[in-house]
Scaffold this active site. Structure first.
Site, PDB file in Angstrom:
ATOM      1  N   TYR A 179     -77.067 -50.067  28.354  1.00 20.15           N
ATOM      2  CA  TYR A 179     -77.737 -48.731  28.287  1.00 20.15           C
ATOM      3  C   TYR A 179     -78.414 -48.146  26.723  1.00 20.15           C
ATOM      4  O   TYR A 179     -79.114 -47.421  26.527  1.00 20.15           O
ATOM      5  CB  TYR A 179     -76.983 -47.719  28.869  1.00 20.15           C
ATOM      6  CG  TYR A 179     -77.208 -47.800  30.404  1.00 20.15           C
ATOM      7  CD1 TYR A 179     -77.011 -48.956  31.018  1.00 20.15           C
ATOM      8  CD2 TYR A 179     -77.588 -46.567  31.122  1.00 20.15           C
ATOM      9  CE1 TYR A 179     -77.137 -49.186  32.478  1.00 20.15           C
ATOM     10  CE2 TYR A 179     -77.700 -46.600  32.593  1.00 20.15           C
ATOM     11  CZ  TYR A 179     -77.560 -48.049  32.996  1.00 20.15           C
ATOM     12  OH  TYR A 179     -77.492 -47.969  34.515  1.00 20.15           O
TER      13      TYR A 179
ATOM     14  N   ASP B 240     -73.176 -48.479  43.281  1.00 23.66           N
ATOM     15  CA  ASP B 240     -73.934 -48.258  44.468  1.00 23.66           C
ATOM     16  C   ASP B 240     -73.612 -49.066  45.684  1.00 23.66           C
ATOM     17  O   ASP B 240     -73.647 -48.473  46.866  1.00 23.66           O
ATOM     18  CB  ASP B 240     -75.356 -48.727  43.998  1.00 23.66           C
ATOM     19  CG  ASP B 240     -76.200 -47.196  43.432  1.00 23.66           C
ATOM     20  OD1 ASP B 240     -75.380 -46.504  42.814  1.00 23.66           O
ATOM     21  OD2 ASP B 240     -77.344 -47.087  43.460  1.00 23.66           O
TER      22      ASP B 240
ATOM     23  N   ASP C 189     -72.708 -49.617  37.123  1.00 25.79           N
ATOM     24  CA  ASP C 189     -73.974 -49.215  37.830  1.00 25.79           C
ATOM     25  C   ASP C 189     -74.261 -49.813  39.124  1.00 25.79           C
ATOM     26  O   ASP C 189     -74.285 -49.015  40.076  1.00 25.79           O
ATOM     27  CB  ASP C 189     -75.104 -48.988  36.925  1.00 25.79           C
ATOM     28  CG  ASP C 189     -76.403 -48.247  37.454  1.00 25.79           C
ATOM     29  OD1 ASP C 189     -76.044 -47.094  38.222  1.00 25.79           O
ATOM     30  OD2 ASP C 189     -77.534 -48.894  37.364  1.00 25.79           O
TER      31      ASP C 189
ATOM     32  N   ASP D  37     -71.300 -61.587  39.617  1.00 28.48           N
ATOM     33  CA  ASP D  37     -71.869 -62.123  40.924  1.00 28.48           C
ATOM     34  C   ASP D  37     -70.892 -62.300  42.067  1.00 28.48           C
ATOM     35  O   ASP D  37     -71.066 -61.851  43.198  1.00 28.48           O
ATOM     36  CB  ASP D  37     -72.703 -63.536  40.619  1.00 28.48           C
ATOM     37  CG  ASP D  37     -71.924 -64.562  39.860  1.00 28.48           C
ATOM     38  OD1 ASP D  37     -70.901 -64.108  39.309  1.00 28.48           O
ATOM     39  OD2 ASP D  37     -72.437 -65.686  39.572  1.00 28.48           O
TER      40      ASP D  37
ATOM     41  N   LYS E 279     -68.770 -61.328  32.967  1.00 34.12           N
ATOM     42  CA  LYS E 279     -69.812 -62.472  32.975  1.00 34.12           C
ATOM     43  C   LYS E 279     -69.396 -63.605  31.976  1.00 34.12           C
ATOM     44  O   LYS E 279     -70.021 -63.888  31.003  1.00 34.12           O
ATOM     45  CB  LYS E 279     -71.396 -62.399  33.174  1.00 34.12           C
ATOM     46  CG  LYS E 279     -72.258 -63.145  33.531  1.00 34.12           C
ATOM     47  CD  LYS E 279     -72.191 -63.735  34.962  1.00 34.12           C
ATOM     48  CE  LYS E 279     -73.210 -65.079  35.399  1.00 34.12           C
ATOM     49  NZ  LYS E 279     -72.957 -65.355  36.612  1.00 34.12           N
TER      50      LYS E 279
END
Ligand code: IPM
Ligand code: MG
Length: 378
Positions: free
Chosen positions: A145, A256, A252, A228, A196
Site C-alpha cells: 500500500y 473480506d 485486506d 493461498d 508467501k
C-alpha cells in the site's frame, strides 16, 4: 470522569446513515453508564471534496489531531473517481493518509458468526464446525500500500508499466507481531501467521521475525501458513483459526473473505491502533496511557444502496464498541453494545444482507429500525 473527544467522520455512500445509528447507540450507552462523549462531526471523502475541496479537509485533520479517537464511516464513490487525479481520491488522500499520519499500524478485525445467523454463512453447516470466531490482525501502514516506488511509467506506443513495491522492515513486523501474540493470549492462544515465504523476500523475513517474536509468548501456539492455502482453509475449515496475522494486502483480502463467513461484510467492525500515547489533559496526578484509535466498518460505501435505509449499521455500531474498549478502556460499556447487537439479532431483526425469507421469526428491518432495536437493547 473526563470527557472523551471523538471525531465522527461519516464520509460517503452509506457512511452517514450507519454513522447516525452508531451515534444513537453510543448516546444511549453514555446515558446508561454515565460517561461523557463529545462527538464532533466533520466531512471526509467526497463529502470533504464537496465541502472544502479536499478529501481530507484541513479542518477535519485538525479536529482528528485534537480528538482522542476517530469514528469513521467509509469513503469513495467509484463513479466520481475519473473526475480527479488518483492521488486526490478519497481512499488515498483521506483513508490511507490518516492511517499513515497517525501511525495506525495495527488493524484488528474480529469476525464472529452469531449462532442465529448460521444461515447467512455461505458455508454448509458441517463446515462451520463449533462456530466461526476469528480475529484478523492486519498490518496497516506498510507493504504494497505504501512502498516506494509506486507509479505508472509511460513506455510509449500505448504501453505502460505499473509498479507497486512491497516493503517491510524488521521493526514493522515485530510491532504487529507483538499485537497479534498479545491478542491471542486473551483468546484461544492460537496464532496463524500468513505469508508467501515460498516466493517473496518479504515472506521469508516475515516468517523469521514472527517466529523470533513468538519466543516471548510460549503460551501461544504459532503456525505459519501460505496465503493461498489460508484463503482455501478459510472456506474448508474456518474453525481452525483463532488469530490470523497478516501483512497489509493479505489482510485486506482475507478479512473480506472472513467477513463473509461471519454472515456479512456489514457486520465486520475494525479498530486501527497506533502505539500507546500519554493522554494530555488528564486530571489524575499520574498521566494515563491511552491508545489513539481509528474505528471503521471494514466494508465500503455501497453507493447502490446508499440513502435507502437498507444498509446494515452493525459494523459501524460495533466499531463504536471497539472504540470504547480500546481507546477508553470502557470494557463493560463495549460489552453492553456487543450484547445489544446479539440481542437485536436474536429478536429476529435482519437487514437485507442477513435476511433469509425461510427463517422463522426473522423480519426485514431497515438501517434505522436496526439501530433502534440495538439502542433499546443496550
Ligand atoms: C479496507 C478497505 C480499504 C483498504 C480501501 C477502501 C482503501 O478495503 O479497509 O479494507 O484497502 O484498506
Ligand atoms: Mg478491504
Amino acid at each position: 470522569m473526563k470527557t472523551l473527544n471523538i471525531a465522527a467522520l461519516a464520509g460517503d455512500g452509506i457512511g452517514p446513515e450507519v454513522m447516525r445509528e452508531a451515534v444513537k447507540v453510543l448516546r444511549v450507552t453514555e446515558k446508561k453508564f454515565g460517561f461523557t462523549l463529545n462527538i464532533t462531526e466533520a466531512p471526509v471523502g467526497w463529502a470533504g471534496i464537496d465541502a472544502a475541496g479536499k478529501a481530507l479537509p484541513d479542518a477535519t485533520l485538525a479536529l482528528c489531531k485534537k480528538s482522542d479517537a476517530i469514528l469513521f464511516g467509509s469513503v469513495g464513490l467509484p463513479d466520481r473517481d475519473p473526475t480527479i487525479p488518483k492521488e486526490e481520491r478519497p481512499e488515498r488522500a483521506a483513508l490511507l493518509r490518516i492511517r499513515k499520519e497517525f501511525g495506525l499500524f495495527a488493524n484488528l478485525r474480529p469476525v464472529k458468526l452469531p449462532k442465529a445467523l448460521a444461515h447467512s454463512c455461505p458455508l454448509a453447516k458441517e463446515r462451520q464446525g463449533d462456530g466461526i470466531d476469528i480475529l484478523v490482525v492486519r498490518e496497516l501502514t506498510g507493504g504494497m500500500y505504501f512502498g516506494q516506488p509506486k507509479k505508472t511509467e509511460d513506455l510509449g506506443g500505448g504501453n505502460f508499466r505499473a509498479i507497486d513495491t512491497m516493503v517491510y522492515t524488521t521493526p514493522e513486523i515485530e510491532r504487529i507481531a507483538h499485537v497479534a501474540f498479545k491478542a491471542a493470549q486473551l483468546r484461544r492462544k492460537k496464532l496463524t501467521s500468513i505469508d508467501k515465504a515460498n516466493v517473496l523476500e518479504n515472506g521469508i523475513l516475515w516468517r523469521e521475525v514472527v517466529t523470533r517474536v513468538g519466543k516471548n509468548y510460549p503460551d501461544v501456539t504459532l503456525d505459519h501458513m501460505f496465503v493461498d492455502n489460508a484463503a482455501m482453509q478459510l472456506v474448508l475449515k474456518p474453525a481452525q483459526f483463532d488469530v490470523m496475522l497478516c501483512e497489509n494486502m493479505f489482510g485486506d483480502i482475507l478479512s473480506d473473505e472472513a467477513a463473509a463467513l461471519g454472515g456479512s461484510l456489514g457486520m465486520l467492525p475494525s479498530a486501527s491502533l497506533g502505539l500507546p500515547r500519554k493522554s494530555e489533559g488528564s486530571t489524575e496526578s499520574r498521566p494515563t496511557e491511552t491508545v489513539f484509535g481509528f474505528y471503521e466498518p471494514a466494508g465500503g460505501t455501497a453507493p447502490d444502496i446508499a440513502g435507502k435505509n437498507l444498509a446494515n449499521p452493525i459494523a459501524q455500531i460495533l466499531s463504536g464498541a471497539l472504540m470504547l474498549r480500546y481507546s477508553f478502556g470502557l470494557n463493560d460499556e463495549a460489552a453492553a453494545i456487543e450484547n445489544a447487537v446479539a440481542k437485536a439479532i436474536e429478536e429476529g431483526n435482519r437487514t437485507g444482507d442477513i435476511f433469509n425469507p425461510n427463517e422463522t421469526g426473522a423480519r426485514k428491518t431497515g438501517t434505522r429500525e436496526m439501530g433502534d432495536a440495538i439502542a433499546a437493547a443496550v
